[in-house]
Motif scaffolding. Structure first.
Motif, mmCIF file in Angstrom:
data_model
loop_
_atom_site.group_PDB
_atom_site.id
_atom_site.type_symbol
_atom_site.label_atom_id
_atom_site.label_comp_id
_atom_site.label_asym_id
_atom_site.label_seq_id
_atom_site.Cartn_x
_atom_site.Cartn_y
_atom_site.Cartn_z
ATOM 1 N N LEU A 113 0.824 -1.202 0.000
ATOM 2 C CA LEU A 113 0.000 0.000 0.000
ATOM 3 C C LEU A 113 0.863 1.258 0.000
ATOM 4 O O LEU A 113 2.016 1.242 0.446
ATOM 5 C CB LEU A 113 -0.902 0.005 1.236
ATOM 6 N N ALA A 114 0.294 2.345 -0.476
ATOM 7 C CA ALA A 114 0.973 3.638 -0.367
ATOM 8 C C ALA A 114 0.971 4.125 1.080
ATOM 9 O O ALA A 114 1.897 4.799 1.520
ATOM 10 C CB ALA A 114 0.274 4.658 -1.267
ATOM 11 N N SER A 115 -0.061 3.782 1.824
ATOM 12 C CA SER A 115 -0.226 4.244 3.205
ATOM 13 C C SER A 115 0.667 3.471 4.161
ATOM 14 O O SER A 115 1.010 2.306 3.927
ATOM 15 C CB SER A 115 -1.679 4.074 3.641
ATOM 16 N N ASP A 116 1.015 4.136 5.272
ATOM 17 C CA ASP A 116 1.668 3.448 6.383
ATOM 18 C C ASP A 116 0.909 3.668 7.698
ATOM 19 O O ASP A 116 1.383 3.290 8.760
ATOM 20 C CB ASP A 116 3.125 3.878 6.528
ATOM 21 N N THR A 117 -0.284 4.255 7.577
ATOM 22 C CA THR A 117 -1.126 4.519 8.741
ATOM 23 C C THR A 117 -2.577 4.344 8.337
ATOM 24 O O THR A 117 -2.977 4.737 7.234
ATOM 25 C CB THR A 117 -0.912 5.958 9.265
ATOM 26 N N VAL A 118 -3.361 3.742 9.227
ATOM 27 C CA VAL A 118 -4.795 3.628 9.001
ATOM 28 C C VAL A 118 -5.505 3.936 10.310
ATOM 29 O O VAL A 118 -5.033 3.555 11.392
ATOM 30 C CB VAL A 118 -5.163 2.226 8.463
ATOM 31 N N THR A 119 -6.617 4.657 10.216
ATOM 32 C CA THR A 119 -7.377 5.054 11.402
ATOM 33 C C THR A 119 -8.733 4.370 11.392
ATOM 34 O O THR A 119 -9.444 4.398 10.381
ATOM 35 C CB THR A 119 -7.557 6.580 11.454
ATOM 36 N N LEU A 120 -9.061 3.738 12.505
ATOM 37 C CA LEU A 120 -10.374 3.136 12.706
ATOM 38 C C LEU A 120 -11.240 4.174 13.407
ATOM 39 O O LEU A 120 -10.932 4.599 14.532
ATOM 40 C CB LEU A 120 -10.249 1.873 13.563
ATOM 41 N N LYS A 121 -12.337 4.595 12.745
ATOM 42 C CA LYS A 121 -13.114 5.703 13.290
ATOM 43 C C LYS A 121 -14.568 5.614 12.854
ATOM 44 O O LYS A 121 -14.938 4.816 11.996
ATOM 45 C CB LYS A 121 -12.499 7.031 12.845
ATOM 46 N N SER A 122 -15.373 6.477 13.455
ATOM 47 C CA SER A 122 -16.791 6.608 13.111
ATOM 48 C C SER A 122 -17.167 8.073 13.241
ATOM 49 O O SER A 122 -16.646 8.786 14.109
ATOM 50 C CB SER A 122 -17.651 5.758 14.052
ATOM 51 N N ASP A 123 -18.086 8.508 12.409
ATOM 52 C CA ASP A 123 -18.576 9.881 12.511
ATOM 53 C C ASP A 123 -19.595 10.038 13.639
ATOM 54 O O ASP A 123 -20.055 11.150 13.912
ATOM 55 C CB ASP A 123 -19.200 10.317 11.187
ATOM 56 N N LYS A 124 -19.929 8.934 14.309
ATOM 57 C CA LYS A 124 -20.939 8.967 15.374
ATOM 58 C C LYS A 124 -20.340 8.925 16.775
ATOM 59 O O LYS A 124 -21.078 8.912 17.758
ATOM 60 C CB LYS A 124 -21.921 7.814 15.190
ATOM 61 N N THR A 125 -19.015 8.874 16.872
ATOM 62 C CA THR A 125 -18.352 8.861 18.174
ATOM 63 C C THR A 125 -16.962 9.463 18.015
ATOM 64 O O THR A 125 -16.336 9.319 16.953
ATOM 65 C CB THR A 125 -18.236 7.437 18.746
ATOM 66 N N PRO A 126 -16.437 10.121 19.057
ATOM 67 C CA PRO A 126 -15.063 10.628 18.985
ATOM 68 C C PRO A 126 -14.006 9.557 19.228
ATOM 69 O O PRO A 126 -12.812 9.833 19.136
ATOM 70 C CB PRO A 126 -15.032 11.682 20.100
#
Length: 289
Positions: free
Chosen positions: A210-223
């Motif tokens: 992959l080009a990325s070396d970081t991935v974020t697990l997130k939701s727009d419904k919680t901080p």
């Protein structure tokens, strides 16, 4: 069971497999790691060594000998020795033995170092070739993060956000866990992979280079979520057991056999070759928010 702590997080680690057992933010409080419910998958964060994924017929050839080795290798089933520990860090070690030499004919020292950093943890794999010939191995992580994380949210409310725009297909797995030779569409000029349970009904999503070396697990419904750093790992697996409440983000130096692999260890895709006396090190890090 080892316990590590700083001002923001608590961590426990089992000596068997040097496996993370809990990963908790103190100030919320919020547990980020899967609970290991054996009805779905009884692990939480196993280490993959000395192979990643499966082999054709669970075997490989080296120096005209055939060896049997099950999926993801043997390290996760062995008890590690604690060689260093402080309030917020620990190093655990596994070395070759008469038992490992039956299935893996190399002398090695394998260490996993855990270090808490603010609201996160780094996990470092250190492999040393203690033998007199070149050593071939793979290594990787398999941490499972609880999903949904926050009350009032659902699994499908979450997504993975890659730090660079990706155009990458997934490499399908056969029912026997081998990698097919052609990809299927997955990430098409996007940063975002929406999560849904059906994504994993046909096993893991296997991604290469992959080009990325970081991935974020997130939701727009919680901080609440987490950011996962995997620089230096050429492969990434994303997986969940069918209908289970977690998602694994798996950084790999190595990959399962392809359907047409030769079976020779030194020809295996992604295999790392380590000279006698040489050392190899890779780290991943997760930050909790």
């Amino acid at each position: 069971m080892l316990q590590l702590s700083n001002e923001k997080i608590n961590v426990t680690i089992a000596e068997k497999g040097a496996e993370l057992q809990t990963l908790t933010r103190k100030d919320m409080p919020l547990e980020y790691l899967w609970n290991g419910d054996a009805r779905f998958w009884g692990k939480k964060s196993p280490v993959l060594f000395p192979i990643v994924g499966g082999l054709q017929n669970n075997s490989y050839r080296y120096n005209d000998e055939t060896y049997t080795l099950s999926r993801h290798g043997f390290a996760r089933g062995h008890v590690f020795t604690v060689v260093e520990q402080s309030a917020d860090s620990a190093i655990l070690r596994l070395t070759d033995s008469a038992e490992t030499l039956k299935v893996y004919p190399f002398h090695f020292q394998f260490e996993i170092a855990y270090a808490l950093q603010d609201a996160g943890i780094s996990v470092t794999y250190r492999v040393k070739n203690t033998g007199s010939e070149k050593m071939y191995f793979s290594v990787g992580g398999h941490p499972a993060f609880r999903l949904p994380l926050a009350d009032g949210t659902a699994y499908e409310d979450y997504y993975l956000y890659f730090n660079k725009q990706e155009h990458a297909g997934k490499w399908p797995l056969t029912s026997g866990g081998l990698i097919e030779r052609t990809t299927e569409p997955l990430l098409e000029n996007t940063h975002v992979l929406p999560l849904k349970r059906s994504l994993f009904y046909q096993d893991a999503l296997v991604l290469k280079h992959l080009a990325s070396d970081t991935v974020t697990l997130k939701s727009d419904k919680t901080p609440h979520g987490l950011t996962f750093h995997f620089s230096g790992f050429p492969y990434l697996g994303i997986w969940a057991a069918k209908d289970a409440d977690f998602v694994c983000i798996e950084p790999w130096c190595g990959i399962a056999d392809h359907v047409d692999a030769s079976g020779r260890l030194e020809e295996k895709e992604g295999i790392v070759a380590l000279a006698p006396g040489a050392e190899f090190e890779r780290s991943w890090r997760v930050e909790l928010f």
